[in-house]
Design an enzyme around this catalytic site. Structure first.
Site, PDB file in Angstrom:
ATOM      1  N   SER A   1       0.816  -1.213   0.000  1.00 48.61           N
ATOM      2  CA  SER A   1       0.000   0.000   0.000  1.00 48.61           C
ATOM      3  C   SER A   1       0.856   1.273   0.000  1.00 48.61           C
ATOM      4  O   SER A   1       1.556   1.552  -0.963  1.00 48.61           O
ATOM      5  CB  SER A   1      -0.943  -0.056   1.208  1.00 48.61           C
ATOM      6  OG  SER A   1      -1.952   0.909   1.108  1.00 48.61           O
TER       7      SER A   1
ATOM      8  N   ASP B   1      10.254   5.523  -9.955  1.00 49.69           N
ATOM      9  CA  ASP B   1       9.866   6.177 -11.206  1.00 49.69           C
ATOM     10  C   ASP B   1      10.645   7.455 -11.456  1.00 49.69           C
ATOM     11  O   ASP B   1      10.982   7.782 -12.602  1.00 49.69           O
ATOM     12  CB  ASP B   1       8.362   6.480 -11.207  1.00 49.69           C
ATOM     13  CG  ASP B   1       7.510   5.252 -11.514  1.00 49.69           C
ATOM     14  OD1 ASP B   1       8.088   4.150 -11.646  1.00 49.69           O
ATOM     15  OD2 ASP B   1       6.280   5.384 -11.626  1.00 49.69           O
TER      16      ASP B   1
ATOM     17  N   LYS C   1      -0.673  -4.019  -3.456  1.00 48.59           N
ATOM     18  CA  LYS C   1      -1.968  -3.457  -3.045  1.00 48.59           C
ATOM     19  C   LYS C   1      -2.105  -2.081  -3.683  1.00 48.59           C
ATOM     20  O   LYS C   1      -1.643  -1.081  -3.152  1.00 48.59           O
ATOM     21  CB  LYS C   1      -2.065  -3.352  -1.522  1.00 48.59           C
ATOM     22  CG  LYS C   1      -3.421  -2.826  -1.040  1.00 48.59           C
ATOM     23  CD  LYS C   1      -3.499  -2.850   0.485  1.00 48.59           C
ATOM     24  CE  LYS C   1      -4.862  -2.366   0.959  1.00 48.59           C
ATOM     25  NZ  LYS C   1      -4.988  -0.900   0.959  1.00 48.59           N
TER      26      LYS C   1
END
Length: 475
Positions: free
Chosen positions: A307, A318, A332
């Site tokens: 999560s 990224d 998740k």
């Protein structure tokens, strides 16, 4: 837009008695339709109203006609629990008013108590460690102290939750613990309860590498993380490992501000996608932390990283701020919101999915590390329940875990399978002898507890996955 010029003010007028008649008729018709809909199920195509009428009818039928008295609160909770269960979503739940306090404490990291970590030990409670600066530490409570009574009442064979509930209370009140310490007679300690904040960030220095472990994203995590980064800079650390292993997630706002320490203002941390809407960016609001680029970063994850921990790792990956090391995360990629009712109970349900800054959807896939670094087998074995019994002739995956664990603790295990064979029985007896337990070759109760205790100590003292990550960084 330019204002209109030379336009006369226009009004629509009507005699007052006509207006009153129209209003009266309108209200009357609305009342009749509403009553008919409620009483007779007339809803003119409103399927939701039909469903609600059916639920209410069932509720009233049970309440009035069931052969025993029923608890209205239990009926209500049962109805909501049934709706939640039908969603087949492990992340949606109904939290009763009674459970709300402990739930809010868990996500905030704040509670009122004495500030000591405890575990069940031989029917009583053993202090594993008093928190630094806590009321328990100030009162002289020490690790391995056995608590036998709370407020002069025995806690023998009570569950840990029951005991914690007795120890916690209102700020400023006093709780008395009866303590048994090795080499001393039992004695009482009076401890004044206070507000305790459980920190979610821990900083240590390993040679020339700073390790910042984030256990979850709760209130004040960003503040704690910023302090840890400042300390690392003071220590002249050049590389930081951000350890998110077994971090289950936490608060969205907190993880966004934590990412903001590394990512400049106006950058998307994630994209949120709610029902029927296009993905909306959740962006950083402030400048990144001053001097943050003076150090290099890696993020260490495992299958227990989920999560909000995945949001953090995904954003830093990224934006190429950090390499992600370890094993694939939990996966998740959905988020929950909370609806609090007037009685303080909470409905928690999934209402969104999220994507990383590069718009990757990681639900049920997880974040793949840039470099795979696996933990030793004994760190990922099945949980062994002390109340269950394993003995010669049994076959299960838990028995394979027992073999892996005993091998890690130095016992002579030649095979890894689920069979409780002669070799395992012999090694279990040796383990029991070494730790002054009944030597019967049966794996249960105190044998299991000692096994778990020793494995936990080994994992804490020999973090091979972290050591390998640091070695990789320096290559």
């Amino acid at each position: 837009m330019k204002p209109f010029k030379n336009k006369q003010k226009q009004e629509i007028t009507m005699p007052l008695y006509k207006l009153l008649i129209i209003l009266f008729v309108t209200v009357l018709l609305t009342s009749v339709v509403t009553f008919a809909s409620y009483k007779f199920g007339l809803n003119f195509g409103n399927d939701k109203q039909k469903s609600l009428n059916k639920i209410e009818e069932a509720y009233e039928q049970i309440d009035e006609d069931y052969y025993k008295d029923v608890d209205d609160d239990k009926l209500t909770q049962g109805a909501i629990d049934g709706m939640i269960k039908s969603l087949d979503d492990p992340y949606s739940e109904y939290i009763s008013a009674k459970e709300t306090t402990s739930y809010n404490e868990e996500i905030s990291g704040d509670f009122v108590g004495i500030g000591a970590e405890m575990e069940i030990h031989k029917g009583f409670v053993r202090i594993t460690s008093p928190m630094k600066g806590s009321p328990a530490e100030k009162a002289g409570v020490q690790p391995l102290d056995i608590v036998t009574k709370v407020d002069h009442k025995s806690i023998k064979n009570k569950s840990l939750n029951e005991i914690v509930e007795k120890v916690r209370g209102k700020k400023g009140t006093t709780v008395t613990l009866t303590i048994k310490r090795e080499g001393k007679e039992p004695f009482d300690v009076d401890i004044k309860r206070d507000k305790i904040h459980v920190t979610s960030v821990d900083y240590t220095k390993k040679k020339d590498t700073g390790v910042i472990a984030i256990s979850k994203f709760q209130n004040k995590t960003t503040k704690e993380l910023k302090s840890a980064l400042k300390q690392a800079k003071k220590d002249n650390v050049k590389h930081i490992v951000l350890d998110l292993r077994n971090n289950p997630g936490g608060l969205l706002d907190e993880v966004v501000t934590s990412v903001n320490l590394f990512v400049d203002k106006g950058k998307p941390v994630i994209y949120l996608e709610t029902k029927g809407d296009k993905p909306q960016a959740v962006e950083t609001e402030n400048k990144k932390m001053s001097g943050i680029d003076d150090m290099d970063y890696s993020v260490l994850v495992n299958k227990g990283s989920a999560s909000a921990a995945e949001i953090f790792a995904g954003a830093l990956q990224d934006y190429k701020i950090a390499d992600v090391l370890g094993t694939t995360t939990f996966g998740k990629g959905i988020g929950q919101v909370h609806k609090e009712f007037n009685d303080s109970s909470i409905l928690k349900y999934t209402n969104m999915r999220w994507l990383t800054p590069n718009k990757s959807y990681i639900h049920k896939k997880g974040i793949k590390p840039d470099k795979k670094i696996s933990a030793p087998k004994y760190e990922e074995i099945e949980i062994i329940d002390p109340s269950k019994t394993y003995q010669k002739g049994d076959n299960s995956k838990e028995i394979n875990s027992i073999k892996i664990g005993l091998k890690a603790l130095g016992y002579n295990i030649s095979n890894e399978n689920g069979k409780f064979d002669n070799e395992l029985e012999s090694n279990v007896k040796a383990f029991q002898n070494d730790h002054k337990l009944e030597s019967n070759g049966i794996f249960t109760d105190d044998t299991t507890k000692k096994f778990i205790e020793l494995l936990r100590k080994k994992i804490r003292s020999e973090d091979k996955q972290l050591d390998e990550a640091i070695q990789y960084i320096h290559k």
